[in-house]
Write a protein that holds these residues in place. Sequence first.
Motif, PDB file in Angstrom:
ATOM      1  N   GLN A   9      38.709  32.324  38.593  1.00  0.00           N
ATOM      2  CA  GLN A   9      40.005  32.208  39.247  1.00  0.00           C
ATOM      3  C   GLN A   9      40.955  31.345  38.416  1.00  0.00           C
ATOM      4  OE1 GLN A   9      39.723  31.125  43.338  1.00  0.00           O
ATOM      5  NE2 GLN A   9      41.751  31.936  43.757  1.00  0.00           N
ATOM      6  N   GLY A  10      42.189  31.821  38.283  1.00  0.00           N
ATOM      7  CA  GLY A  10      43.204  31.059  37.562  1.00  0.00           C
ATOM      8  C   GLY A  10      43.197  31.283  36.070  1.00  0.00           C
ATOM      9  N   GLN A  11      42.192  32.022  35.571  1.00  0.00           N
ATOM     10  CA  GLN A  11      42.118  32.254  34.134  1.00  0.00           C
ATOM     11  C   GLN A  11      43.150  33.278  33.669  1.00  0.00           C
ATOM     12  OE1 GLN A  11      38.248  33.486  32.778  1.00  0.00           O
ATOM     13  NE2 GLN A  11      37.831  31.481  31.872  1.00  0.00           N
ATOM     14  N   TYR A  12      43.564  33.097  32.433  1.00  0.00           N
ATOM     15  CA  TYR A  12      44.462  34.074  31.804  1.00  0.00           C
ATOM     16  C   TYR A  12      43.658  34.759  30.707  1.00  0.00           C
ATOM     17  CZ  TYR A  12      48.992  35.931  30.253  1.00  0.00           C
ATOM     18  OH  TYR A  12      50.042  36.746  29.947  1.00  0.00           O
ATOM     19  N   LYS A  27      45.803  38.644  44.045  1.00  0.00           N
ATOM     20  CA  LYS A  27      44.714  37.771  43.603  1.00  0.00           C
ATOM     21  C   LYS A  27      44.634  37.820  42.090  1.00  0.00           C
ATOM     22  CE  LYS A  27      42.021  38.551  47.769  1.00  0.00           C
ATOM     23  NZ  LYS A  27      41.045  39.482  48.347  1.00  0.00           N
ATOM     24  N   VAL A  28      44.842  39.009  41.535  1.00  0.00           N
ATOM     25  CA  VAL A  28      44.868  39.173  40.080  1.00  0.00           C
ATOM     26  C   VAL A  28      46.153  39.882  39.710  1.00  0.00           C
ATOM     27  CG1 VAL A  28      43.684  40.107  38.061  1.00  0.00           C
ATOM     28  CG2 VAL A  28      42.381  39.473  40.091  1.00  0.00           C
ATOM     29  N   LEU A  29      46.836  39.348  38.702  1.00  0.00           N
ATOM     30  CA  LEU A  29      48.022  40.013  38.192  1.00  0.00           C
ATOM     31  C   LEU A  29      47.610  40.783  36.939  1.00  0.00           C
ATOM     32  CD1 LEU A  29      51.126  40.327  38.411  1.00  0.00           C
ATOM     33  CD2 LEU A  29      51.325  38.318  36.948  1.00  0.00           C
ATOM     34  N   LEU A  30      47.866  42.090  36.942  1.00  0.00           N
ATOM     35  CA  LEU A  30      47.467  42.926  35.812  1.00  0.00           C
ATOM     36  C   LEU A  30      48.703  43.285  35.006  1.00  0.00           C
ATOM     37  CD1 LEU A  30      45.075  45.246  37.842  1.00  0.00           C
ATOM     38  CD2 LEU A  30      44.434  43.325  36.386  1.00  0.00           C
ATOM     39  N   ARG A  88      52.603  27.365  37.188  1.00  0.00           N
ATOM     40  CA  ARG A  88      53.091  26.960  38.495  1.00  0.00           C
ATOM     41  C   ARG A  88      52.258  27.569  39.625  1.00  0.00           C
ATOM     42  NH1 ARG A  88      59.269  28.078  40.173  1.00  0.00           N
ATOM     43  NH2 ARG A  88      58.925  28.109  42.429  1.00  0.00           N
ATOM     44  N   LEU A  89      51.930  28.854  39.509  1.00  0.00           N
ATOM     45  CA  LEU A  89      51.243  29.528  40.613  1.00  0.00           C
ATOM     46  C   LEU A  89      49.731  29.561  40.452  1.00  0.00           C
ATOM     47  CD1 LEU A  89      53.556  32.652  41.101  1.00  0.00           C
ATOM     48  CD2 LEU A  89      53.719  30.413  42.194  1.00  0.00           C
ATOM     49  N   GLY A  90      49.252  29.394  39.217  1.00  0.00           N
ATOM     50  CA  GLY A  90      47.810  29.452  38.991  1.00  0.00           C
ATOM     51  C   GLY A  90      47.209  30.819  39.240  1.00  0.00           C
ATOM     52  N   THR A  91      48.010  31.870  39.106  1.00  0.00           N
ATOM     53  CA  THR A  91      47.517  33.225  39.334  1.00  0.00           C
ATOM     54  C   THR A  91      46.518  33.617  38.249  1.00  0.00           C
ATOM     55  OG1 THR A  91      49.781  33.679  40.006  1.00  0.00           O
ATOM     56  CG2 THR A  91      48.307  35.552  39.873  1.00  0.00           C
ATOM     57  N   THR A  92      45.493  34.344  38.644  1.00  0.00           N
ATOM     58  CA  THR A  92      44.580  34.931  37.666  1.00  0.00           C
ATOM     59  C   THR A  92      45.290  36.099  37.003  1.00  0.00           C
ATOM     60  OG1 THR A  92      42.833  34.382  39.224  1.00  0.00           O
ATOM     61  CG2 THR A  92      42.246  35.816  37.366  1.00  0.00           C
ATOM     62  N   ILE A  93      45.272  36.125  35.683  1.00  0.00           N
ATOM     63  CA  ILE A  93      46.018  37.178  34.985  1.00  0.00           C
ATOM     64  C   ILE A  93      45.122  37.886  33.988  1.00  0.00           C
ATOM     65  CG2 ILE A  93      48.007  37.690  33.496  1.00  0.00           C
ATOM     66  CD1 ILE A  93      49.449  35.345  34.636  1.00  0.00           C
ATOM     67  N   MET A  94      45.210  39.218  33.996  1.00  0.00           N
ATOM     68  CA  MET A  94      44.552  40.011  32.968  1.00  0.00           C
ATOM     69  C   MET A  94      45.641  40.810  32.268  1.00  0.00           C
ATOM     70  SD  MET A  94      41.376  42.580  33.505  1.00  0.00           S
ATOM     71  CE  MET A  94      40.925  43.793  32.311  1.00  0.00           C
ATOM     72  N   MET A  95      45.733  40.603  30.944  1.00  0.00           N
ATOM     73  CA  MET A  95      46.834  41.206  30.206  1.00  0.00           C
ATOM     74  C   MET A  95      46.309  42.082  29.077  1.00  0.00           C
ATOM     75  SD  MET A  95      49.890  39.304  28.071  1.00  0.00           S
ATOM     76  CE  MET A  95      48.810  38.626  26.794  1.00  0.00           C
ATOM     77  N   ILE A  96      46.822  43.300  28.994  1.00  0.00           N
ATOM     78  CA  ILE A  96      46.520  44.181  27.874  1.00  0.00           C
ATOM     79  C   ILE A  96      47.579  43.943  26.805  1.00  0.00           C
ATOM     80  CG2 ILE A  96      46.293  46.581  27.163  1.00  0.00           C
ATOM     81  CD1 ILE A  96      44.224  45.688  29.194  1.00  0.00           C
ATOM     82  N   THR A  97      47.178  43.808  25.571  1.00  0.00           N
ATOM     83  CA  THR A  97      48.170  43.609  24.523  1.00  0.00           C
ATOM     84  C   THR A  97      47.624  44.145  23.204  1.00  0.00           C
ATOM     85  OG1 THR A  97      49.570  42.004  23.395  1.00  0.00           O
ATOM     86  CG2 THR A  97      47.357  41.286  23.983  1.00  0.00           C
TER      87      THR A  97
END
Lengths: 263, 291
Positions: free
Chosen positions: A32-35, A157-160, A186-195
Amino acid sequence: MNRSFLEISRLSVRFGPTAPLVLNSIDLKVEQGQYVAVIGHSGCGKSTLLNVVAGLLPATLGGVLLEGSEVTEPGPDRAVVFQNHSLLPWLTVYENVKLAVDRTVGRSMSRAQRHDWTMENLALVRMEAHAAKRPAEISGGMKQRVGIARALAMKPKVLLLDEPFGALDALTRAHLQDQVMAIHARLGTTIMMITHDVDEAVLLSDRIVMMTNGPNATIGEVLDVDLPRPRDRLALASEPRFLAAREAVLRFLHERHALPAAA
Amino acid sequence: MNAITPPAVTATAPLATPAAAPAPKASALMRRVSETLGVVIPPLLVVAGLFLLWEWLCSGPGATLPPPSRVWNDARELILNPFYDRGGLDKGLGLHLAASLQRVALGFALAVVVGVGLGMLVGSSKLAMRGLDPIFQVLRTVPPLAWLPLSLAAFREAQPSAIFVIFITAVWPIIINTAVGVRNVPADYRNVARVIRLRPHEWFLRIVVPAAAPYIFTGLRIGVGLSWLAIIAAEMLIGGVGIGFFIWDAWNSSNLSDIIVALIYVGLVGFVLDRIMAFAGRAVTRGTTEQ
């Protein structure tokens, strides 16, 4: 057994019963909270991976668990920011975000609360001044910010993020990266990013997942980026740990898993 | 069928967006005026040239068609007083056109309701498309007038038969364009709708209808043009008040001048109908498409 926040286990995907595997046995745990950034060459199936986590594509084998429950369909708890913003052109900026609010978290809110929550999320990406404009009237970077606001407004819960800055010019991209870092802090959202941008992956994420080339792609390496936050792109430009991480990713992509010259 | 989109549509578009530069009012007005003149004068010159050519070609001793000067002399009342009514079929062109337009309005309205409905169905359901599309593809090639005998036999009256011919003419392009519009809703919008879990009726009303609107209006515009083509021919056969029968009647009494005046009116009305649909389409779909 100790469950992670988001677990991808032995995930394989193929499109059609006789087609080759696009993804082969992906295992990934995200706290949780990881980017987390997923990086790889074009066609390695990284967008497919994100779409399976989003629930937009079905898993052929294995699966995805979010907080212990299996992902079977799309939903607002895994909000997606699409590569090409995907704003509805007939709605204003405000209405685009409001539509998502009304259909998700807003179902239990009063009318005034829904309005406030919509404006709060537009303010988060500094788009409240352009709320009445239509997507055709704002720049590409602004559209992507509205896309982010729309996704955040669902309280996911997860931002994709699917190559969210890929279509933007370098300066706009840097500006948006800084905004996303600020929002994450600020929000501590868990984020999974494709790049596919090495600098972007190192600058933004806590972990970089490197994919081998497709078809039959899998996770080649996972790199932990232990740079302190908040991160500053200027200070990092000469920071040895940043450069080392950058080099590691570059070596993976261009030395051990370079695309064949013909491609 | 798709060829019925005259390039003239874009020719006037720059007028709608006045020069962005913050120039003084007087010079902005001057520019507007000169731009308007630039658009209006060339066609006027061409029309004047055509009239001169026509006059020259038809003034010879062996000419079979009347020159403009004789048309003016023969049909002055028809041109100047479109709304006279001496009872029976002896009416001004305006009244004949009104009768034709009324038929077109009724038939076209029916075609819009049925066409958009069927188009939505065919566009959103694979099964409906497989079942219905082959039938549509065959039926839409039947020339409008071929339906007239059947519809006269079925309705046993001229008025509903004419309206049916309009309906059957206009409905195909509306169905086909609507279906294409629905099928072309971008996958991205579908994904957005799935993530925020839109219900089926919300998906339909909030995404499909607005996304397909530009296609639907293209269909409506083609449909109204075809309706106007068909009504003239249909009225020639069914008789009664209407511009089509007026032309046929004039031919039977060898009033070539009347025919020429009527043709000009028919053309102008067709042009106005097309423009109205184009304008309605632009007004409704304003800002709904990227760029």
